[in-house]
Design an enzyme around this catalytic site. Sequence first.
Site, PDB file in Angstrom:
ATOM      1  NE  ARG A  57       0.269   1.205   3.546  1.00 42.69           N
ATOM      2  CZ  ARG A  57       1.217   2.041   3.834  1.00 42.69           C
ATOM      3  NH1 ARG A  57       2.474   1.652   3.837  1.00 42.69           N
ATOM      4  NH2 ARG A  57       0.967   3.295   4.116  1.00 42.69           N
ATOM      5  CB  ALA A  59       0.274   6.880  -3.971  1.00 39.98           C
ATOM      6  CD  GLN A 206      -3.176   2.247   7.040  1.00 40.17           C
ATOM      7  OE1 GLN A 206      -3.844   2.576   8.019  1.00 40.17           O
ATOM      8  NE2 GLN A 206      -3.689   2.206   5.816  1.00 40.17           N
ATOM      9  CG  ASP A 247      -3.022   7.593  -1.610  1.00 41.93           C
ATOM     10  OD1 ASP A 247      -2.794   6.425  -1.958  1.00 41.93           O
ATOM     11  OD2 ASP A 247      -2.838   7.999  -0.452  1.00 41.93           O
TER      12      ASP A 247
END
Length: 360
Positions: A57, A59, A206, A247
Amino acid sequence: MAPLKNGGCPLSTPDAIRWHNDQLQLLDQRRLPAHCDYLSYDDAESVATAIRDMVVRGAPAIGITAAYGMALAARRCTSQPSVAAWTQALDTPRRALADSRPTAVNLFWALQRCDSIIEQYGNGGDVAGALLELAKALHAEDIHINRRIGDHGASLIPENSIVYTHCNAGALATGGYGTALGVIRSAWRDGRLRGVIAGETRPWMQGARLTSWELMQDNIPVTLAIEGAAAQLMRELRPSWVIVGADRVAANGDAANKIGTYNLAIIARHHGVKVMVAAPTSTFDRNIDGPQIPIEQRPAEEITHSYGQRVAPEGCQVSNPAFDVTPAALIDAIVTEHGVIYQPDRERVLAHLNAAEDAQ
C-alpha cells in the site's frame, strides 16, 4: 536480510518490494510489525489482488508494484507480432491492475509508462524484458525522488521541532526512504527534530503498526496517539508541522490522502500548525480538481470486525472511505522532488509541474 528483532522483523526497515528469483516479492504489510513475511507473485492478476487486499500500500509503492505486474504479465505471454497484438494480449491483466485501487494516481501513471514501453518495443522487440527494466528503473528512481523530497521538506522545519504525521508515507509506502517520513528522516538527520507524533490511523492502523515501527528502527523519537487526541496534542505540544503524503494531488492543489487527513488540517489551522503534503510529481493529476478525485470505499468488515470478531451490531450501516480530500486552502506547502509549492493553488501547481517538465 538484516539481523532480526521484534518478532522476526529486521533491525532496519525492510524493502516493501523486491524482485527475486524471477518473481515479484512483496512484504506482507498486514502482518507487520510482528511478522516479516514476503509473498511471491508470478502473474499480474495475483499482484492486483495483493494491491487491493493491502499486502502492499502507499501510492508510490502501488505504482511500482503495478509496473512489475505488467512485466510478469508480458513474461507469461507468447511473443506477439505487433503493438496492437501486445496491447490486446495484455489488456486483461492491465485492467485488473487498474481496477485494484482507484484513488492512487501513481497506479495509472505507472501503467501509462508501461503503455509507452509496449508502443516502443511491440513491433518485434523484447517487450517483457523492457517492462521489467522499466519496473526496476521506476523502483530505483522513486528512492532518489524521495530523498530529494525529504531534503526540500526538511529545510522548512524549524530547529527543535515536534511534527505530527498521519498514516504511513515511509519506506514501506514507497520504493524506499518515504515521502512524509522522508521529510522526517532528513529533518532528524539535520538535527531539526526532537520528536514525532504519529496518529494510529484506523481501521488498518498504519500509524500504529508501520509508522511508529519505521521511526523506531531509525531511533527517531515517536509518540503514538489515538486519532481523537489530535486537537488536544496540538494545543498541548504545539508541533510546527503536520506532515502527510498524498495519493493524488489535483490541479487546483487539493490533496487526497488517508481518511482523517482533512480532519487534521482543520484542527491544525485552528491551532496555528502548518500543513505540509509531501508527494512526487507522479502523484499529481492535471486533469481534475479535488471534488472529482475518486474516493475508494473499503469493505464494511474492516470496521464492523476486529481480528475476525464482530464489534458492531449486525446490520449496522457502514461508511468506510479510505481517503478524504484536503482543500488547498488548508495546505501551507506541497513538497515535491523539484522543490516547494507554497500556498498551493491552480496557478502555482501548474507552474511547478511545467517547470519540472522543462527541467527533464
